[in-house]
Write a protein that holds these residues in place. Structure first.
Motif, PDB file in Angstrom:
ATOM      1  N   GLU A 207      -3.120 -10.280  10.716  1.00 15.58           N
ATOM      2  CA  GLU A 207      -3.201 -11.654   9.583  1.00 15.58           C
ATOM      3  C   GLU A 207      -4.191 -11.084   8.358  1.00 15.58           C
ATOM      4  O   GLU A 207      -5.246 -10.980   8.668  1.00 15.58           O
TER       5      GLU A 207
ATOM      6  N   PRO B 220      -0.240 -18.284  15.215  1.00 13.70           N
ATOM      7  CA  PRO B 220      -1.484 -17.501  14.054  1.00 13.70           C
ATOM      8  C   PRO B 220      -2.400 -18.101  14.207  1.00 13.70           C
ATOM      9  O   PRO B 220      -2.735 -18.999  14.944  1.00 13.70           O
TER      10      PRO B 220
ATOM     11  N   TYR C  12       0.676 -13.729   6.743  1.00 13.28           N
ATOM     12  CA  TYR C  12       0.505 -14.073   8.291  1.00 13.28           C
ATOM     13  C   TYR C  12       2.050 -12.725   8.420  1.00 13.28           C
ATOM     14  O   TYR C  12       2.989 -13.385   8.505  1.00 13.28           O
TER      15      TYR C  12
ATOM     16  N   SER D  62       4.148 -11.047  12.200  1.00 10.50           N
ATOM     17  CA  SER D  62       3.961 -11.164  13.759  1.00 10.50           C
ATOM     18  C   SER D  62       5.072 -10.497  13.734  1.00 10.50           C
ATOM     19  O   SER D  62       5.864 -10.243  13.415  1.00 10.50           O
TER      20      SER D  62
ATOM     21  N   THR E  71      -0.104  -9.190  16.102  1.00 10.81           N
ATOM     22  CA  THR E  71      -0.310 -10.101  14.520  1.00 10.81           C
ATOM     23  C   THR E  71      -0.876  -9.650  13.752  1.00 10.81           C
ATOM     24  O   THR E  71      -1.631  -8.885  14.041  1.00 10.81           O
TER      25      THR E  71
END
Length: 801
Positions: free
Chosen positions: A373, A178, A343, A345, A371
């Motif tokens: 976030e 991340p 987060y 993904s 991803t």
């Protein structure tokens, strides 16, 4: 005539008995990896498989029972028919021996002993005690040069490199960590699911050209293909998971499925931190690995992962004591506000593989990473900094007797980040068994699409520090606002050649030479990285292999390296470059009547075009300029083997030095943020002498402190040292049911069940992960330590169906 006919018949019969044929074939494991040094035996005839798993055995005409065996694999027997002057092919797949849940075996097969790669074979690695268990925790335990300063995180530093300098692959899919995560509290689940792992290969340096363009290490994971239906599960105070695998028959072809779901909530661990409040972490992921044999020579596989890590925290108070025995200070903070991080993904890889012939293989792979976030927080802290009364005779002993500073700080962020990475790869492999050589080559194209919005500021009000001294206008201590969009393309290519030979003195040599090429259209940079590795096994009583490598390891920037401390991108950024060399000795010996292995390695890295950075826990903040040179050098030593029969243990030690010189600061070489002088790690397994159902494990580590400095300071000011990191975790496991054990209770439905009691941070040591900087009334700045987790008790249950 009768006697003549009988004589003629006997001659023909004797000739038929004298005729022979040849049994040939390949011996592999279930992942189609060759197994060398396999004993092939039929009667008095014997043969040994070579490095490619090939063997030949001459046998008389007829039907024979042939056995195949190695020390680490189950023996297999087959019946074969041999025909006169003909080759009979017999491909054998051996199953590796696994003895008991939770046993860890660190092995280097003969082909891996000649490389800079360690192969770790693990059965239920989550059995190993530790707050952050799994593959990464195991890697940190077996290699002293692989270190961490935060047990809450799965990230690690290798030989002075930071987290961004490590390569991680799962079935050929490159894994990204991340981007916005600041600490291990927010990180959540690692991509790698230990219950799905078949093999682990790790290199701390000197790896081959087939791996990517990074400067520190490679962790290469292969997920397993189940041979039968199975279900594994685990539960603990931190959460749990379940993994299901099964082969399926579709007409004449075979399909295998392996899937998992995991959930983690480490709230009980986070409550042991200094900052008290309402912790609401919720992390989960789902994975699937499907492999389908299209026909005898081609296959199709799919690997997919979806994860969602949500971290919410409402802080209330914090009390931290620090300083020396003679000068004890205490920080008391009352908080308002909250932090909400999210987060999300997804990863997928689709791979097609085809065997052109027995020795030639091609594969094509498409992979996608996405991803999304966000990092939202408004944390308002009112603090009091005071002197603690350290006079044992005082009525106020242990309490704050003199307040030296009061103030308030407010941290605000509304950060959003999204990225997509698409890659197409084509790979080729050609083996020549007669010459004991192998060719590999590959081409890849990658597109990166990134959107980033930074909006964060920090306000400090401590005795007028929020004003500029000239008027009453309020000023923010720090403000970052930026919007960035990046869409770029990358091209990769590699070629490598490996060969082995044995001279007249029976000395064994291995040569592995390769080259990588990389082009990025964002900065229009093209570079080439040649790499060379050699090994030498002399003919001597001691089983030793000497290894040497030399190569160029350049790291093309991704996104983090492009963005400076103000959030702006530098389009003139270039790749970080290094030349690395290693010299190693691999020694297999016998101690206490059992096999052991000792490895010693020297390494040196010279680096230029280095991009300096500073670290705030897990957040790496780059200066986004290639304005430094540096070097990393060290000595590593490791001994592993069965101190207790049937249980693998190991101890490792590393001496390291990691320095850099930033252009223009007129300060010379200073320690890199990941510099450590000494690191020691140990993992020990044992069981009761008369009851192997009760087992014990201990993981211990010690590492000298990392450099640090005030927030937003220049690199030359970041040369203070965090105290040494010291930690001991232990676990006691009891087999409620072992494999093949007969039970009449409910446990009869399970293959095996283990119950474990773990004690984290047994010695209750206050390890420091980072610092909070506070000023007192005299404008003196203090670094208040942010301590890691305290002593905790955890219960865990592992089971298999």
């Amino acid at each position: 005539m009768k006697h003549s006919f009988l004589f003629f018949f006997l001659i023909i019969l004797s000739q038929s008995f004298a005729q022979t044929g040849t049994l040939i074939g390949t011996i592999t494991d279930k992942n189609n990896k060759p197994i060398s040094e396999t004993h092939v035996i039929s009667g008095k005839a014997t043969a040994l498989s070579n490095e490619l798993g090939k063997y030949e055995l001459e046998l008389p005409v007829g039907t024979h029972k042939v056995s195949y065996s190695t020390v680490s694999h189950h023996k297999k027997e087959v019946l074969v028919s041999i025909f006169a002057n003909q080759n009979t092919a017999q491909h054998i797949v051996l199953e590796e021996k696994v003895e008991g849940l939770g046993e860890v075996t660190v092995t280097d097969r003969s082909e891996n002993r000649t490389t800079n790669t360690t192969e770790v074979k693990v059965k239920d690695i989550n059995k190993i005690s530790g707050v952050n268990q799994g593959v990464e925790g195991m890697i940190r335990s077996i290699s002293a040069s692989t270190t961490t300063n935060n047990e809450l995180s799965s990230q690690y530093s290798v030989r002075g490199g930071n987290f961004d300098e490590n390569l991680i692959y799962v079935n050929g899919l490159e894994i990204y960590r991340p981007f916005l995560v600041r600490s291990g509290k927010q990180e959540g689940l690692s991509f790698i699911n230990s219950d799905m792992v078949e093999s682990i290969r790790f290199s701390a340096g000197g790896f081959g050209a087939e791996y990517g363009d990074k400067m520190a290490s490679v962790l290469d994971i292969t997920y397993r293909r189940p041979e039968k239906f199975g279900l594994q599960g685990n539960m603990s105070f931190q959460g749990g998971g379940i993994t299901i695998g099964s082969p399926l028959k579709i007409k004449e072809n075979k399909l295998t499925f392996l899937g998992s779901f995991r959930y983690k909530n480490p709230a009980f661990i986070l409550k042991s931190l200094d900052t008290q409040g309402d912790y609401r972490p919720q992390f989960f992921d789902a994975q699937a690995y499907v492999h389908y044999d299209l026909n005898a020579v081609s296959s199709l596989s799919f690997l997919g992962n979806y994860s969602r890590n949500n971290y919410q925290f409402i802080p209330s108070t914090r009390t931290t004591s620090f300083g020396t025995v003679q000068d004890i200070k205490q920080l008391r903070v009352v908080f308002e506000g909250q932090e909400i991080d999210d987060y999300e993904s997804a990863n997928l890889a689709l791979k097609y593989q085809r065997n052109i012939d027995e020795n030639t293989e091609i594969s094509a792979q498409y992979s996608h990473f996405r991803t999304v976030e966000q990092e939202f927080y408004d944390i308002d802290g009112y603090y009091i900094l005071g002197q603690v009364d350290n006079n044992p005779g005082s009525e106020n002993f242990g309490n704050v007797s003199n307040i030296t500073g009061v103030g308030e700080y407010l941290n605000h962020a509304r950060n959003r980040f999204s990225a997509q990475v698409n890659r197409v790869s084509l790979n080729f492999k050609k083996e020549n068994p007669d010459e004991k050589s192998q060719w590999k080559a590959g081409l890849s194209f990658q597109n990166d699409a990134i959107n980033d919005r930074l909006d964060e500021w920090r306000y400090i009000d401590s005795l007028g520090f929020s004003t500029n001294g000239e008027n009453d206008a309020l000023e923010l201590d720090r403000k970052v606002f930026a919007k960035n969009t990046l869409n770029s393309n990358r091209f990769f290519g590699f070629a490598s050649y490996k060969t082995q030979w044995e001279n007249a003195k029976k000395e064994h040599w291995t040569l592995n030479a390769g080259i990588r090429a990389n082009y990025w259209d964002y900065n229009q940079e093209f570079f080439v990285s040649p790499r060379l590795h050699m090994s030498y096994k002399p003919k001597m009583k001691r089983d030793m292999i000497f290894k040497w490598s030399l190569g160029s390891y350049n790291q093309s920037p991704f996104y983090r390296e492009l963005r400076d401390l103000k959030g702006q991108l530098n389009p003139d950024i270039r790749s970080q470059k290094s030349v690395q060399s290693t010299l190693a000795n691999d020694y297999e010996l016998t101690l206490f009547g059992r096999p052991f292995k000792m490895t010693t390695e020297l390494y040196f890295k010279y680096l230029w075009d280095v991009i300096p950075y500073q670290m705030e826990n897990l957040l790496i903040k780059y200066y986004a300029h290639n304005n430094a040179v540096g070097y990393s050098t060290g000595l590593e030593w490791r001994l592993n083997g069965e101190i207790v029969k049937g249980s693998e243990s190991f101890v490792s030690l590393a001496l390291m030095r990691n320095m850099e010189d930033v252009e223009g600061d007129n300060f010379g070489f200073i320690p890199k943020p990941t510099d450590r002088a000494l690191s020691v790690s140990m993992f020990y397994q044992d069981h009761l002498n008369k009851n192997e159902d009760i087992r014990f494990s201990l993981a211990a580590s010690y590492a000298t402190g990392l450099p640090f400095g005030p927030n937003e300071s220049e690199r030359k000011e970041q040369i203070l040292r965090i105290p040494s990191y010291k930690r001991v975790d232990i676990g006691f496991s009891y087999a409620l049911k072992k494999q093949d054990e007969i039970k009449t209770s409910f446990l009869k439905h399970f293959d095996q069940v283990w119950f474990t009691v773990e004690v984290f941070n047994l010695l209750a040591i206050n390890n420091t992960q980072s610092y909070l900087w506070i000023k007192d009334a005299k404008q003196q700045e203090f670094a208040v330590p942010n301590y890691l987790t305290g002593r905790l008790l955890n219960l865990k249950l592992n089971f298999e169906l």
